[in-house]
Design a protein around this motif. Structure first.
Motif: not given
Length: 174
Positions: A11, A2-5, A7-8
């Motif tokens: 980061s 997923p995109d959130s992973d 991004i994490a």
């Protein structure tokens, strides 16, 4: 993934790179601070050198004056010394000369200058006693005032010879 992973993870990588950069920058800053501190020490040393040389000259002159005062006093008809008033004025002048140089960060020299003044006051007191016909010493290690005076004259002569060694560390290259 997923995109959130993503991004994490991105980061976390950015945080890791920031930490490495901060560590390297901090190390460089410490090195720069050390270089600046050494440069400051050299600048302070160089700026104090003229004043320290003046104190050295004043102490040499004062030691010479005190080591010859007794002879000039006993032979007043030959020299410029007529009484202890000259010595008192010279002690005051010496103290003023040293004070005018300001704080020089030379604790052992400052102690030595105070000792010079104390010993010169002893000479003055002895001369006044001897002039009044009293031959008792200022220092109880001596049998007579004249013997005490000879000891003080010799002390000033020895201190004058050793003064260079006292100043050596303050006047040497930084």
């Amino acid at each position: 993934m997923p995109d959130s992973d993503l991004i994490a993870i991105a980061s976390a990588l950015i945080a890791l790179l920031s930490a490495v950069y901060a560590w390297r920058t901090g190390k460089a800053a410490q090195e720069a601070n050390e270089i600046a501190r050494k440069a400051n020490e050299i600048a302070v040393h160089d700026s104090l050198r003229p004043a320290r040389l003046e104190v050295y000259r004043s102490m040499m002159d004062f030691a010479q004056y005190c080591s010859t005062y007794w002879t000039e006093w006993t032979h007043a008809h030959l020299g410029p010394v007529k009484g202890t008033r000259d010595l008192v004025e010279r002690i005051d002048s010496f103290k003023w000369e040293i004070e005018q140089q300001g704080p020089l960060h030379m604790p052992d020299v400052e102690t030595k200058a105070s000792e010079f003044q104390r010993k010169a006051w002893q000479i003055q007191r002895l001369l006044d006693r001897l002039a009044a016909g009293q031959n008792n010493p200022e220092d109880h290690a001596y049998q007579s005032g004249e013997e005490n005076m000879s000891g003080l004259v010799e002390w000033f002569a020895n201190e004058r010879r050793e003064l260079r060694a006292t100043f050596q560390s303050y006047l040497s290259e930084a």
